[in-house]
Every structure is written in structure tokens, then in C-alpha cells.
Design an enzyme around this catalytic site. Structure first.
Site, PDB file in Angstrom:
ATOM      1  N   GLU A   1       0.872  -1.173   0.000  1.00 61.10           N
ATOM      2  CA  GLU A   1       0.000   0.000   0.000  1.00 61.10           C
ATOM      3  C   GLU A   1       0.908   1.221   0.000  1.00 61.10           C
ATOM      4  O   GLU A   1       1.795   1.324   0.847  1.00 61.10           O
ATOM      5  CB  GLU A   1      -0.884   0.018   1.255  1.00 61.10           C
ATOM      6  CG  GLU A   1      -1.872   1.163   1.238  1.00 61.10           C
ATOM      7  CD  GLU A   1      -2.699   1.277   2.515  1.00 61.10           C
ATOM      8  OE1 GLU A   1      -2.335   0.627   3.515  1.00 61.10           O
ATOM      9  OE2 GLU A   1      -3.682   2.030   2.508  1.00 61.10           O
TER      10      GLU A   1
ATOM     11  N   ARG B   1       4.455 -13.030   9.210  1.00 62.75           N
ATOM     12  CA  ARG B   1       5.282 -11.900   8.851  1.00 62.75           C
ATOM     13  C   ARG B   1       6.550 -11.902   9.699  1.00 62.75           C
ATOM     14  O   ARG B   1       6.642 -12.625  10.686  1.00 62.75           O
ATOM     15  CB  ARG B   1       4.502 -10.604   9.023  1.00 62.75           C
ATOM     16  CG  ARG B   1       4.092 -10.343  10.467  1.00 62.75           C
ATOM     17  CD  ARG B   1       3.783  -8.883  10.664  1.00 62.75           C
ATOM     18  NE  ARG B   1       2.496  -8.516  10.086  1.00 62.75           N
ATOM     19  CZ  ARG B   1       2.160  -7.277   9.783  1.00 62.75           C
ATOM     20  NH1 ARG B   1       3.014  -6.306   9.982  1.00 62.75           N
ATOM     21  NH2 ARG B   1       0.964  -7.003   9.311  1.00 62.75           N
TER      22      ARG B   1
ATOM     23  N   LYS C   1       4.181   0.444  10.121  1.00 61.08           N
ATOM     24  CA  LYS C   1       4.302   1.726   9.432  1.00 61.08           C
ATOM     25  C   LYS C   1       3.814   2.870  10.304  1.00 61.08           C
ATOM     26  O   LYS C   1       4.343   3.966  10.239  1.00 61.08           O
ATOM     27  CB  LYS C   1       3.492   1.694   8.142  1.00 61.08           C
ATOM     28  CG  LYS C   1       4.261   1.135   6.972  1.00 61.08           C
ATOM     29  CD  LYS C   1       3.495   1.385   5.692  1.00 61.08           C
ATOM     30  CE  LYS C   1       3.786   0.276   4.692  1.00 61.08           C
ATOM     31  NZ  LYS C   1       2.860   0.310   3.557  1.00 61.08           N
TER      32      LYS C   1
END
Length: 552
Positions: free
Chosen positions: A34, A259, A269
Site C-alpha cells: 500500500e 510476517r 508503518k
RNA sequence: UGGGAUGUAGUGUAACGGUAACACACCAGACUUUGACUCUGAUAUUGUAGGUUCGAGCCCUGCCAUCCCAGCCA
């Protein structure tokens, strides 16, 4: 020896082989960031999986900007993301896409669902919706569920036409209000947003949700395997529902993997953005950041990062990899490739008592002890040198084989010297060490073959560069207990940036180029970076060895 | 306490139902023109309790622990 396969490879092998779901097809993956921030080491794992698998199977991997939410995405990040992927060494060929490029098609699929009676326009506001959602024991309630198809279609078209305010209507899938999986309790497919989209501008005022857009995007691109992280496991039934109920051209399969978690650092983020916005670091590419651009400035090589990501493996187990493993991978790569130079960070004088005043000579010193082809360089030598302060001890500790009175040591590539005296300043700190050299030991070998245990690095005082050196390490955070979002910044270690003002560098460093890596003898590796504003050399220590900071 | 997932050395990853292996970290030693690099050695009742089996990390059952999910974020 057959290498073991991870669980994703096992699935792919099975599905690609005879009778498998993808028999006769080429493996096709995608990397869908994204565009709302910079890529970090966690994304590298995803890239190594997606691009790496495609390479391995002679398949394809698309790059797709996942930009369905106009409120969060900015074009600023799009180019940076591409640059970072290329730097890592991956390429998407001509298959660079934007999720938003499929808005029209996605919209049509939504209409299809409505026509099939599988989606309806709902009038519940955001707060109401959560009230009506029910809980683990109680099924959800959806008062608009039985709305007539035609009416829903009409309303949906008028939503697109901009006739209604935000939050007035949503499009919802008609699935299962009693499902234990809340994602299936008639999830929202479309919402109204009067926000300019970074790419579509004001063309749209309705935007698809991830859960609806993603499977469609994958299907349109012919993705065979849609690899994502574990938190989407609960969304897979919905992913499959969309694929099953809409007339898409392909049937991708979603597979989830854990992850990457890393000790002492943050990967979200949200948190990284906070560090930038609140000034804890200079920018996304601050060398202390775990972003790709930050790691790059700290001297990490793309090969080392890829090697790291490959070696940590792929499973569904939540993991926290020790930071030292990343450092190991870098060291391993740099050890073969990095050319060595000498630099003294905490200098004290070394005076060679019996070396002629005014004399100077040049030595050829190997650039890389593990790679002869790296050649040699000329390094000047004279009576007055700089050496590392901790290469001398007034009272040697056991097994110390560097300088103390009476001991012999080799000056790397030059001569063997014997310590005979030292001087302190008013503060009582050693500032000069006096030695005699062995003129028969030119190059560092004793003529009588005696063994010299210690070898130290040095810089010629008459020919050195004075420099300010900045040593960056990872922006270490205290490990457990896991700090909350709010106060994680309090656990930042201030020592992750060390500024050394009077380092003495070898002449050859004058022409150092940004991005070049050097081994800082015995202490670690660093990469010089030219700071044009101060015209001083700035060094980013890419990894630290024994003196690496580790919080207790 | 609803749904989904996961448990193998400090960390991560392996192991056709057949001697639990590899890497990092740590410790001990050897080697070395840097104490780096390299090499050698040491480190596990496979979450737990039962069951099946000649034999279980792997198959079955119960339990425990941890993670994810109730955005009109992705």
C-alpha cells in the site's frame, strides 16, 4: 542433497503438477504494497517470497500498488517503493499495476453481486453498524438485508453518481449474520468517500474495501497464488466467497505466512511514521531506521538482506528473529566484498623512538585479505602515528596481547614495534605511547621468525584526515515487555547514534564514495557517506561486532 | 467463555512413523598480519497428559500456552 521445501513450495509443487489445480499454468504471484509509507525489512521477506518464488519456478511476479483507500495513500511513496524494489534486485517487467486501475471492473462485479441477490445497499451508519454486528454469542442483525435487488442496484448507481453523503449508504455482501468469523457477517464491500484519490482524482466517490478489491485484482491479473500475512487468515473465506460468486477470469488461491518480527526494532508503518513525524529520526531513510532506504544508508547490501530473508524460512509460526542474525548476514557478505581501510576512532599518539625524524615510507597493504584480486594500496608511514586508545593498556589484563610496556606488536602491514614507555596528560589519561621498531621487520614479518601475537591498525599522523564520524546502529528499542503504541518511543536507545569528533582516517578515505563499504578493522564495518553541507566524512557503521549495543 | 491459527535448544528453520539436524547467539579451545575471518567442541525429557504402534516430533484424544479477528483500514 535435496533442499527441504517450505510449506508454500510444497503446495505450489502439488498444484502445478499433473492433476493439480494449476496444472499447465505458470506460477504467478504479486507483491502488493500500500503506497502509504516506505518499504521496510518486513516487506523484504514478502518480496523474497513473492519475487523469489516466481524466479525459482520460472513464473511471474507483478508489482501492484494496493491503493483502494483514498484517505491514506500518497503518490510520494510510489516511486520510492519502486526504487527500493529495484535496489533489492527484483523486477516486475512491464507488470506494474494499481489496484485503483481496476475500479471500473470492480464496480461491475459489485453490480453483478447485487443482481444475483448477493449484495445489498445498507443504510446503517458506522456506529449503528457496530451495534448491529452482535457479539461472539449473538448473531448480527441487518435490517436492510432484504432490500429489493432493483432498489439496491438503483441506490448503488446513485451512490456512484454522488447523490449521497458519506456514511449514508454502504454496499454489503449477503453472507452469514451468525458466522463466528465476523468478516462473514455481511461485510461492507463499498463505502462512500468524498476524498481525492492520488491517482483517480475525483472520478470516484465510492471505493471498494480491501476484502472485495483484492481477490478481484488477483483474479484479473491471473495470479495463481496470493501470498499474504497471517492476519488475513480470517479473511480467506471471504476471499474465496468473492472468487466463487463473481464471474472473474481466474481462481487465485490465498496462502498465508507469518510476517517477519525482529528483536529491538519496530516494523509497523504507524510507528515508523511517528518516528519520522515527531523528529526522533531525520527521515524515512535515517540510517537507524529498519526501512530499506535506511538500511541502505547504513551500509547494508541488497545481497545480505535477501540472504537473510531466504535463511529465516517461511512458516506460519509467529517469530521474532534476533537482530544479530541480520548483522551476521551482512558481515558474511561484506567480508568477501568490502575493501578494508584503516581508521582510528579514539586516537592516541604512537611515537617510534628509533625511527628517523623526517623519514617517510610507503607500504603496500592488501585491500581485502580474503580476496587477493582486490589488490593493494599505498599507505604512508612515519615516526608519528595515531593508534586506537584501547590498543594500549598500562596494566594489561590477562590474554591482552596488544601494547603494554615490554610487549611487541605488529603495526598492520608495516613494522613490529616494542612498547618502551608512555606519557599521560594532566588529567592522567594516556595520550602517547613510545615504541622502538625492529628495522628488520619491514612488512610485518620478523627476520628471526618469532611469533607476534598482536596486530593493530594505525594511521600516519602526517598524512591523516581529521573527520567527524557518525556511527549509527539500528534504532534499538527495549525488547519485552512489548511497549504500547503510545509510549514505545520512550524505549528508544539514544546511543544508536554516536558522533565521534576527532577520528583519524587513512588518506585513501578522502575519495570514498557514498555507499561503499569498508571494514573497520577489528571493530566492525562502516560505510562512508558524504555530507555535503558540512564537508565532513560521515560514517555509518553498518553492523557492530563485539561492541554492538544490546539493552539489558 | 465465538471464530481462526501456532507450539522442536536462547532465536529461527529442518527431520518417508525408524540415531532430533542446520544456522545465528552464547560458552570453551585452536588458528590467524588485528581479538576479525576460519576451524573444533559443549548446549533439547520436541508445550503437556494419555492412547495407537516393535517403534511417535510426526497418527488419535484431552488439556495448557501464545498470537490474530467485532474499521465504512490494509
Amino acid at each position: 542433497m535435496e533442499e527441504s521445501r517450505n510449506f508454500i513450495e510444497v503446495i505450489i509443487d502439488e498444484e502445478l503438477s499433473e492433476g493439480g489445480r494449476c496444472e499447465g499454468q505458470r506460477l504467478h504471484t504479486r507483491f502488493p504494497p500500500e503506497p502509504n509509507g516506505y518499504l521496510h525489512i518486513g516487506h523484504c521477506k514478502a518480496m523474497v517470497i513473492n519475487f523469489g518464488l516466481a524466479e525459482q519456478y520460472n513464473g511471474l511476479c507483478n508489482l501492484r500498488m494496493d491503493d483502494t483507500n483514498p484517505e491514506k495513500e500518497e503518490h510520494e511513496y510510489v516511486e520510492a517503493i519502486q526504487e527500493d524494489i529495484h535496489w533489492l534486485g527484483y523486477d516486475w517487467g512491464d507488470r506494474f499495476y494499481f489496484g485503483s486501475d481496476y475500479f471500473e471492473q470492480t464496480y461491475l462485479y459489485a453490480e453483478e453481486l447485487i443482481k444475483k441477490g448477493l449484495a445489498y445497499v445498507c443504510e446503517l451508519g458506522a456506529e449503528e453498524l457496530s451495534k448491529y454486528r452482535g457479539d461472539t454469542q449473538t448473531p448480527a442483525v441487518s435490517p436492510y438485508r432484504e432490500r429489493d435487488k432493483e432498489e439496491s442496484l438503483d441506490l448503488f448507481r446513485r451512490m456512484r453518481a454522488g447523490e449521497f453523503p458519506e456514511e449514508k449508504y454502504t454496499l454489503r455482501a449477503k453472507i452469514d449474520l451468525a458466522s463466528g468469523n465476523f468478516n462473514m457477517r455481511d461485510p461492507v464491500l463499498y463505502r462512500i468517500r468524498y476524498v481525492e484519490h492520488h491517482r483517480q482524482k475525483n472520478k470516484w466517490c465510492i471505493f471498494p474495501m480491501y476484502d472485495f478489491a483484492h481477490p478481484i485484482q488477483d483474479a484479473i491479473e491471473g495470479i495463481t497464488h496470493s501470498l499474504c500475512s497471517l492476519e488475513y487468515e480470517d479473511h480467506r473465506p471471504l476471499y474465496d466467497w468473492v472468487i466463487d460468486n463473481v464471474s472473474v477470469p481466474h481462481r487465485p488461491r490465498q496462502i498465508e505466512f507469518a510476517r517477519l518480527g525482529m528483536s529491538y526494532t519496530v516494523m509497523s508503518k504507524r510507528r515508523l511514521r511517528r518516528l519520522v513525524e515527531e523528529g526522533y529520526v531525520s527521515d524515512w531513510d535515517d540510517p537507524r531506521m529498519p526501512t530499506l532506504c535506511g538500511l541502505r544508508r547504513r551500509g547494508y547490501t541488497p545481497e545480505s538482506i535477501k540472504s537473510f530473508c531466504k535463511r529465516i524460512g517461511v512458516t506460519k509460526v509467529n517469530n521474532v528473529i534476533e537482530y544479530s542474525f541480520l548483522e551476521h548476514c551482512l558481515r558474511e557478505d561484506l567480508n568477501e566484498k568490502a575493501e578494508r581501510v584503516m581508521a582510528v576512532l579514539k586516537p592516541i599518539k604512537l611515537t617510534i623512538r628509533n625511527y628517523p625524524e623526517g623519514k617517510s615510507e610507503l607500504f603496500d597493504i592488501e585491500n581485502n585479505p580474503v580476496d587477493e584480486s582486490a589488490g593493494t594500496r599505498k599507505v604512508s608511514f612515519s615516526k608519528n602515528l595515531w593508534i586506537e586508545a584501547d590498543d594500549f593498556m598500562e596494566e594489561p589484563i590477562k590474554r591482552y596481547n596488544r601494547l603494554y610496556i615490554g610487549n611487541e606488536v605488529r603495526l598492520k602491514g608495516a613494522y613490529i614495534v616494542k612498547c618502551v614507555d608512555f606519557n599521560k596528560n594532566e588529567a592522567g589519561i594516556v595520550e602517547e605511547v613510545i615504541c622502538d621498531y625492529d628495522p628488520e621487520s619491514r612488512g610485518g614479518n620478523a627476520s628471526d621468525g618469532r611469533k607476534i601475537r598482536g596486530t593493530i591498525h594505525w594511521v600516519n599522523a602526517a598524512d591523516s584526515i581529521d573527520a567527524e564520524v557518525r556511527i549509527y546502529s539500528n534504532l534499538f528499542l527495549k525488547p519485552e515487555p512489548e511497549a504500547s503504541d503510545k509510549d514505545f518511543v520512550e524505549s528508544i536507545n539514544p546511543d544508536s547514534l554516536e558522533i565521534i569528533e576527532n577520528a583519524k582516517l587513512e588518506r585513501s578515505l578522502k575519495d570514498a564514495k557514498p555507499g561503499e563499504s569498508f571494514q573497520f578493522l577489528r571493530m566492525g564495518y562502516f560505510t562512508p557517506d558524504l555530507d555535503s553541507s558540512s564537508e565532513k566524512l560521515i560514517f555509518n557503521r553498518s553492523v557492530a561486532l563485539k561492541d554492538s549495543f544490546k539493552p539489558k
